[in-house]
Design a protein around this motif. Structure first.
Motif, short mmCIF file in Angstrom:
data_model
loop_
_atom_site.label_atom_id
_atom_site.label_comp_id
_atom_site.label_asym_id
_atom_site.label_seq_id
_atom_site.Cartn_x
_atom_site.Cartn_y
_atom_site.Cartn_z
N GLN A 19 -12.95 34.40 66.26
CA GLN A 19 -12.22 33.15 66.11
C GLN A 19 -13.01 32.12 65.31
OE1 GLN A 19 -8.98 32.27 67.42
NE2 GLN A 19 -8.93 34.49 67.41
N VAL A 58 -14.62 29.77 59.90
CA VAL A 58 -15.16 28.47 59.45
C VAL A 58 -16.67 28.54 59.22
CG1 VAL A 58 -13.40 27.00 60.47
CG2 VAL A 58 -15.40 27.62 61.83
N PHE A 117 -17.86 27.22 55.78
CA PHE A 117 -17.61 25.79 55.68
C PHE A 117 -18.63 25.02 56.51
CE2 PHE A 117 -15.63 21.83 57.01
CZ PHE A 117 -15.25 21.32 55.79
N ALA A 125 -21.97 24.97 54.67
CA ALA A 125 -21.93 24.09 53.50
C ALA A 125 -21.91 22.63 53.93
CB ALA A 125 -20.69 24.42 52.66
N LEU A 126 -21.13 22.35 54.98
CA LEU A 126 -21.03 20.98 55.49
C LEU A 126 -22.39 20.50 55.98
CD1 LEU A 126 -19.26 18.61 56.40
CD2 LEU A 126 -18.93 19.79 58.56
N LEU A 128 -24.75 19.86 53.00
CA LEU A 128 -24.37 18.68 52.23
C LEU A 128 -24.72 17.40 52.99
CD1 LEU A 128 -22.70 17.89 49.60
CD2 LEU A 128 -20.91 17.34 51.21
N GLN A 129 -24.36 17.35 54.29
CA GLN A 129 -24.62 16.16 55.09
C GLN A 129 -26.12 15.93 55.29
OE1 GLN A 129 -22.64 13.83 55.86
NE2 GLN A 129 -20.69 14.79 55.33
N VAL A 140 -27.08 14.16 52.20
CA VAL A 140 -26.48 12.83 52.02
C VAL A 140 -26.86 11.88 53.14
CG1 VAL A 140 -24.31 11.59 51.76
CG2 VAL A 140 -24.57 13.85 50.75
N LEU A 175 -21.71 16.20 62.90
CA LEU A 175 -20.45 16.59 62.25
C LEU A 175 -20.20 18.08 62.36
CD1 LEU A 175 -20.50 14.37 59.05
CD2 LEU A 175 -18.72 14.45 60.80
N LEU A 207 -17.13 20.01 64.53
CA LEU A 207 -16.15 20.92 63.92
C LEU A 207 -16.15 22.27 64.64
CD1 LEU A 207 -14.30 21.81 61.46
CD2 LEU A 207 -16.41 22.73 60.51
N ALA A 242 -14.71 22.03 68.19
CA ALA A 242 -13.25 21.85 68.22
C ALA A 242 -12.55 23.17 67.94
CB ALA A 242 -12.82 20.80 67.19
N VAL A 243 -13.04 23.91 66.94
CA VAL A 243 -12.45 25.21 66.62
C VAL A 243 -12.62 26.16 67.80
CG1 VAL A 243 -12.64 27.24 65.13
CG2 VAL A 243 -12.71 24.95 64.14
N ALA A 299 -10.19 25.21 70.71
CA ALA A 299 -8.81 25.57 70.39
C ALA A 299 -8.65 27.08 70.47
CB ALA A 299 -8.45 25.06 69.00
N ALA A 300 -9.66 27.81 69.97
CA ALA A 300 -9.59 29.27 69.99
C ALA A 300 -9.57 29.79 71.42
CB ALA A 300 -10.77 29.86 69.23
N LEU A 353 -4.70 28.34 67.61
CA LEU A 353 -4.86 26.89 67.49
C LEU A 353 -6.12 26.50 66.74
CD1 LEU A 353 -3.75 25.90 71.08
CD2 LEU A 353 -2.57 25.37 68.95
N GLY A 354 -7.13 27.40 66.72
CA GLY A 354 -8.38 27.11 66.03
C GLY A 354 -8.16 26.76 64.57
N ALA A 385 -7.70 23.20 63.99
CA ALA A 385 -8.86 22.34 64.22
C ALA A 385 -9.84 22.47 63.06
CB ALA A 385 -9.54 22.69 65.54
N GLY A 386 -9.58 23.43 62.16
CA GLY A 386 -10.50 23.70 61.05
C GLY A 386 -10.23 22.84 59.83
N PRO A 387 -11.06 22.99 58.80
CA PRO A 387 -10.98 22.13 57.62
C PRO A 387 -9.72 22.33 56.78
CG PRO A 387 -12.61 23.86 57.30
CD PRO A 387 -12.19 23.93 58.73
N TYR A 424 -9.17 17.28 54.79
CA TYR A 424 -10.40 18.04 54.54
C TYR A 424 -11.60 17.10 54.61
CZ TYR A 424 -13.12 21.71 52.09
OH TYR A 424 -14.02 22.68 51.74
N VAL A 450 -12.13 16.01 58.38
CA VAL A 450 -12.74 17.04 59.22
C VAL A 450 -14.20 17.25 58.84
CG1 VAL A 450 -12.67 19.48 59.86
CG2 VAL A 450 -10.55 18.21 59.67
N GLY A 451 -14.47 17.19 57.53
CA GLY A 451 -15.82 17.49 57.06
C GLY A 451 -16.73 16.28 56.96
N LEU A 497 -16.62 14.08 54.69
CA LEU A 497 -16.94 13.92 53.27
C LEU A 497 -16.18 12.73 52.71
CD1 LEU A 497 -16.24 17.65 52.37
CD2 LEU A 497 -18.49 16.67 52.79
N PHE A 528 -14.56 19.97 46.15
CA PHE A 528 -14.56 21.27 46.83
C PHE A 528 -13.27 22.03 46.56
CE2 PHE A 528 -18.12 20.01 49.60
CZ PHE A 528 -18.78 21.22 49.68
#
Lengths: 201, 197
Positions: free
Chosen positions: A67, A71, A74, A77-78, A81-82, A85, A94, A98, A101-102, A105-106, B82-83, B86-88, B139, B142-143, B145, B153
């Protein structure tokens, strides 16, 4: 195709037995809480709670990873990047928000039968009745769609084979036009059959 | 008593198109530009717009997304549950709803014989414009950014999406020639004529 079983992992844990509506509501509360959490400590606590819930549910590591897997890049990469920055604390906040939350939900998906989830969603759409939507027709639409997915998948395979036989394998248009025309023929025949059975008035 | 009641013929069409969107996600991706395979799922979404018309197309997409949310592995790559929401990529999925509706709306304005130019404009405006308009802000949300970073991206998907929009226009045109009832305006007229009998 692996049937239309979904990701549900059978089991008898408290999470499996919890009513679907309660699970969905708790998920909404948890996701809101994730956004409001003030710092890394509380995020760590949230991660521990999530991990604990997974242990209680007994769905296993493989099902959980399947599940979260979509992501993973992502998230990496997030984080990178953060980190550049905004620095380490923000990046960790962050990214874990993410992923958590995923994961939460899963967890609802993993511990809920698809049929039970659909029934609950359908009930949730019930109030649309006041806007003039026919609830019976809505549930007919959902079950017709589920029934038709394998039919369309088989149709796509058949069209692909016919295309190969004609030697136009590379052409997406030679694949899609016959597919869509056949799908429409199927739909209109289905519509007539339903109307012949008195479903139209 | 129910004002928004869909004729049963259209219930069948909406169900079949929702199923077609799902089936196109199961077809293995095709490599058009280099090593990144593109999936045909968005082709199904845009075709629903061009053939079903505005709100029936949005309904077909809505049914598809509802089944995905319920946990069926129908998204390209066998994802579901549902995941996903919640994703990007959540905005790019929700953007399909207004996107398909806009395509339908533009095609409906084309009357009985929507031309290839109109179909092309519709697919680009709905399938790219609207979808990005919803997708990029979510996007970035969530990220964490900025909008600019999120847009950057997304840049990698533009060539594939343009190719699919062009393909949609030609496939819709081909389908509507072979099966005139695939034009929203023609279909509506036929239903109305059928009711008067």
């Amino acid at each position: 195709m692996n049937g239309l079983t979904g990701a549900y992992v059978p089991g008898g844990s408290p999470l499996h037995r919890m009513p679907v509506g309660v699970k969905l509501l708790s998920l909404a509360v948890c996701c809101t809480a994730l956004v409001l959490l003030p710092g890394l400590w509380s995020m760590g606590a949230a991660a521990a709670v999530t991990a604990g819930l997974y242990v209680v549910s007994g769905v296993g590591v493989a099902a959980a990873w399947a599940q979260i897997r979509p992501v993973r890049w992502f998230a990496v990469a997030l984080f990178a990047l953060q980190l550049l920055v905004a620095g380490l604390p923000t990046a960790a906040m962050l990214t874990s928000r993410l992923v958590l939350a995923v994961a939460l939900a899963a967890l609802v998906t993993l511990t809920t039968r698809t049929s039970a989830m659909l029934a609950t969603l359908e009930r949730g759409l019930g109030p649309l009745r006041h806007l003039g939507v026919d609830p019976f027709r809505l549930s007919l639409l959902l079950s017709l769609t589920i029934r038709t997915v394998p039919v369309m998948a088989a149709l796509a395979t058949r069209v692909r084979e016919a295309q190969r036989a004609r030697g136009v394998e590379w052409s997406l248009r030679a694949f899609a036009v016959p597919l869509v025309v056949s799908a429409l023929r199927h739909a209109d025949a289905l519509g007539e059959a339903l109307s012949a059975r008195g479903l139209d008035d | 008593m129910y004002r928004l009641r869909l004729p049963i013929v259209d219930v069948a069409r909406v169900a079949v198109f929702a199923a077609l969107i799902a089936a196109l996600g199961l077809v293995p991706g095709v490599s058009l530009f280099g090593p990144v395979p593109i999936t045909l799922q968005t082709l199904g979404v845009m075709l629903a717009g061009a053939i079903l018309g505005s709100w029936r197309a949005a309904l077909a997409v809505g049914v598809f997304l509802l089944l995905v949310a319920a946990g069926l592995p129908l998204l390209a790559g066998g994802r579901g549950g549902l995941g996903v929401f919640a994703g990007p990529s959540v905005g790019f999925l929700l953007g399909w709803l207004p996107g398909a509706a806009l395509i339908g709306w533009i095609v409906e304005r084309g009357g009985r014989t929507p031309g290839i130019g109109r179909l092309l404009v519709a697919s680009l405006a709905g399938g790219l414009g609207v979808v990005y308009l919803v997708g990029i802000p979510l996007y970035s949300l969530v990220g964490g950014l900025t909008l600019g970073q999120a847009a950057l991206f997304t840049l990698g998907f533009v060539p594939g999406d343009v190719a699919k929009a062009v393909l949609t226009a030609f496939v819709a045109r081909g389908t509507q020639r072979a099966y005139p009832d695939a034009v929203p305006a023609v279909h509506r007229e036929r239903l109305r004529a059928g009711k008067e009998h």
